[in-house]
Design a protein around this motif. Structure first.
Motif, PDB file in Angstrom:
ATOM      1  N   GLN A 146       0.820  -1.205   0.000  1.00 18.13           N
ATOM      2  CA  GLN A 146       0.000   0.000   0.000  1.00 18.13           C
ATOM      3  C   GLN A 146       0.859   1.262   0.000  1.00 18.13           C
ATOM      4  O   GLN A 146       0.550   2.235  -0.692  1.00 18.13           O
ATOM      5  N   ALA A 147       1.948   1.249   0.770  1.00 14.90           N
ATOM      6  CA  ALA A 147       2.852   2.407   0.786  1.00 14.90           C
ATOM      7  C   ALA A 147       3.494   2.598  -0.585  1.00 14.90           C
ATOM      8  O   ALA A 147       3.624   3.728  -1.072  1.00 14.90           O
ATOM      9  N   ARG A 148       3.902   1.507  -1.222  1.00  9.87           N
ATOM     10  CA  ARG A 148       4.508   1.596  -2.548  1.00  9.87           C
ATOM     11  C   ARG A 148       3.498   2.085  -3.582  1.00  9.87           C
ATOM     12  O   ARG A 148       3.831   2.891  -4.465  1.00  9.87           O
ATOM     13  N   ALA A 149       2.252   1.631  -3.471  1.00  7.38           N
ATOM     14  CA  ALA A 149       1.212   2.065  -4.410  1.00  7.38           C
ATOM     15  C   ALA A 149       0.903   3.543  -4.240  1.00  7.38           C
ATOM     16  O   ALA A 149       0.716   4.267  -5.223  1.00  7.38           O
ATOM     17  N   ARG A 150       0.841   4.013  -2.973  1.00 10.72           N
ATOM     18  CA  ARG A 150       0.583   5.438  -2.739  1.00 10.72           C
ATOM     19  C   ARG A 150       1.696   6.298  -3.333  1.00 10.72           C
ATOM     20  O   ARG A 150       1.441   7.327  -3.960  1.00 10.72           O
ATOM     21  N   LEU A 151       2.938   5.884  -3.118  1.00  6.88           N
ATOM     22  CA  LEU A 151       4.067   6.648  -3.645  1.00  6.88           C
ATOM     23  C   LEU A 151       4.048   6.668  -5.166  1.00  6.88           C
ATOM     24  O   LEU A 151       4.229   7.719  -5.790  1.00  6.88           O
ATOM     25  N   SER A 152       3.823   5.512  -5.778  1.00  5.61           N
ATOM     26  CA  SER A 152       3.811   5.429  -7.235  1.00  5.61           C
ATOM     27  C   SER A 152       2.703   6.279  -7.835  1.00  5.61           C
ATOM     28  O   SER A 152       2.917   7.034  -8.790  1.00  5.61           O
ATOM     29  N   ALA A 153       1.503   6.179  -7.263  1.00  6.71           N
ATOM     30  CA  ALA A 153       0.369   6.942  -7.790  1.00  6.71           C
ATOM     31  C   ALA A 153       0.589   8.444  -7.642  1.00  6.71           C
ATOM     32  O   ALA A 153       0.345   9.218  -8.566  1.00  6.71           O
TER      33      ALA A 153
END
Length: 578
Positions: free
Chosen positions: A206-213
């Motif tokens: 979830q942290a990686r997805a938030r950063l990527s988005a």
């Protein structure tokens, strides 16, 4: 301009997740075949390695028993089993690489097909950065998990069965029977570690997805962020998200290394010590010879193969399973009524002339009956009981005050929005959103051109277009002479958004691209709003000269544009004034 109900919010989730994600199948017959082949090749490699252990163990046993080098060493069997083991492993790696690449393309095709079916209005609810991340990194993770890890891992879990069979047949059935009791512990450990580390892995994803988005969203709006002075704030936000992502990754790595340390220091040592002690006890009692004892010790190492999959599960397995949930969540989102199509890609339908609503070379007739549309956040409809017939081959102007529904009407006619009530027909056939998108070419007031050459921007509408067709489209758009004056002509490079061209040239290039698509229903939303009077005259004259080959619907605020149209419709009154 997009309606507020369509604007994406920074607080939106990564992708739209339904309440319950239905079990959408991910593999086709080819994928399952590759997975089964990977499974078999793992077992074949294990079989070959087992016989190598038996050959080496018996040969060393003969050496220690006779206290001299045996007259003949079994080089040929050892060489053959080594070739088989290496060949099986090499073939498995090659097949998994090919399968993963093909599967990733198919996953991306499925996601893009669903994107087209949902349409622009529904996609406005999604964060663009998160969707791009799912289409790129997400599909890669799923393909790696299902095609490079799953078959291999299942084969690794079943490989102890092959080892125990070889041990029972060529070394000692009693020891093999005792070891059968401990082997089932391995799959149980895999399952328990999956359960224990699921929360840690989920937080990291979830942290990686938030950063990527957020990073991709910032790139898309970089110009606006700089102009409004918000760039430092967004930069600080990205730094904080990056630090949060780093901490979550470190937690995953810490959990992984701790569990692997426990396995290496505890389970590995205990398992090998137990099997070695059992073999020595049997040899000491004279129930086994030295060669069988050494073979058991070597074979016991192969029984630990499933434990090596635990490390791979952290990096590949958990990431792949998390992306699977996001993949199924996006594909599980509902499709608005009337948006289904026989082809996943609307452009392909139109180029092959397979749309049942409109022929490829005919100007269509478009009829609206009892149309009503209301935005989800509004209490009153924007349009209600609208009845209009756009005759084939005519040039229509849509006028009205700001907020009267001109852009909404054009979005309904182009299939961007879905009507709440009423029917739309092309040539007498009821059509849904996809059919309207297949039949129409749209030119908006804000032209979007990509960084590249003029030729590349034109070919977006029709990749198979010839150079002659491109010049014809430019001529109809009254842009051919200006492009001919450029040193590189069609190969002149332009920047993103049409940088390097004037506003009028960029708008006419967008108009030429719409003509090159081959679609005969042209929908133009304020195409002259941000260009000078000369460019406006060129564009409107080009539209007027298209004659009866196209049905054209254009919204405008400028009264001088009214002189070029065949009929003018006031959206406020919904009556034909000319």
């Amino acid at each position: 301009m997009a309606h507020p109900a369509q604007m994406s919010s920074p607080n939106n989730s990564t992708t739209t997740q339904p309440t319950s994600v239905r079990k959408i199948p991910l593999d086709d017959a080819r994928d399952r075949t590759f997975q089964f082949m990977s499974f078999l090749l793992v077992l074949l490699k294990t079989l070959a390695l087992s016989f190598i252990c038996v050959v080496i163990g018996h040969s060393l046993g003969d050496f220690f028993s006779s206290t001299r080098v045996p007259a003949s060493f079994p080089w040929i069997p050892l060489f053959c089993w080594t070739v088989i083991a290496a060949g099986a492993e090499g073939l498995r790696l090659n097949l998994e690489h090919i399968s993963a690449r093909l599967s990733q393309w198919r996953y991306q095709d499925r996601l893009l097909a669903h994107v087209f079916r949902r349409g622009p209005a529904q996609l406005a609810k999604e964060r663009r950065g998160a969707l791009i991340s799912l289409l790129s990194q997400g599909t890669t993770r799923i393909a790696e998990y299902r095609q490079t890890y799953l078959g291999h891992a299942i084969g690794g879990i079943f490989s102890p069965v092959v080892v125990l069979i070889v041990m029972a047949c060529y070394a000692d059935p009693v020891t093999a029977a005792w070891l059968c009791v401990t082997v089932p512990v391995l799959p149980l450990l895999l399952g328990s570690f999956s359960h224990v580390t699921r929360k840690v892995s989920t937080r990291s994803r979830q942290a990686r997805a938030r950063l990527s988005a957020r990073y991709l969203d910032a790139l898309r709006g970089l110009e606006n962020l700089t102009i409004t002075g918000a760039a430092p704030r967004v930069s600080q936000e990205l730094a904080e998200l990056g630090e949060a992502n780093r901490r979550e990754i470190m937690r995953v790595l810490a959990a992984n290394q701790l569990i692997l340390f426990i396995i290496d220091a505890g389970f590995y040592l205990a398992f090998i010590s137990t099997s070695t002690a059992l073999a020595l006890w049997r040899v000491g009692r004279g129930e086994l010879d030295v060669g069988d004892g050494l073979a058991i010790c070597l074979l016991s190492i192969l029984l630990l193969a499933p434990m090596s999959e635990i490390g791979g599960f952290f990096y590949v397995g958990m990431a792949g399973r998390a992306q699977q949930r996001a993949f199924r969540g996006f594909l599980g989102t509902s499709i608005p009524p009337g948006t289904t199509s026989s082809s996943p890609y609307p452009d392909q339908v139109m180029r092959h002339g397979s749309s049942h609503c409109v022929g490829e070379k005919d100007a269509p007739e478009l009829q609206i009956t009892d149309l009503r549309f209301r935005y989800p956040s509004a209490s009153l409809p924007v349009l209600d009981q609208v009845n209009i017939t756009f005759e084939r081959g005519k040039f229509y102007g849509i006028a009205g005050r700001s907020g009267s529904g001109k852009t909404t009407l054009l979005r309904l006619l182009s299939g961007v929005l879905t009507p709440e009530h009423g029917t739309l027909k092309i040539n007498g056939h009821p059509c849904g959103c996809v059919d309207l998108r297949e039949a129409s070419a749209v030119v908006n007031q804000f032209t979007w051109l990509f960084s590249g050459t003029i030729r590349e921007n034109l070919l977006l509408a029709h990749p198979a277009a010839t150079e002659e067709e491109m010049w014809v489209a430019l001529k109809k758009a009254r842009l051919d002479h200006e492009v001919q004056l450029f040193p590189q002509g069609l190969d002149t490079r332009i920047g993103e958004g049409g940088a390097g061209l004037s506003g009028g040239q960029a708008q006419r290039l967008s108009f030429a691209r719409a003509l090159l698509s081959g679609r005969r229903l042209l929908i133009l939303d304020e195409p002259t709003a941000h260009i000078d009077r000369v460019s406006e005259g060129f564009l409107l004259e080009g539209l007027r000269n298209l004659g009866s080959d196209y049905t054209i619907i254009m919204s405008t605020h400028r009264e001088n544009s009214f002189h070029y149209v065949d009929s003018l419709i006031d959206i406020s009154e919904l009556g034909v004034k000319k």
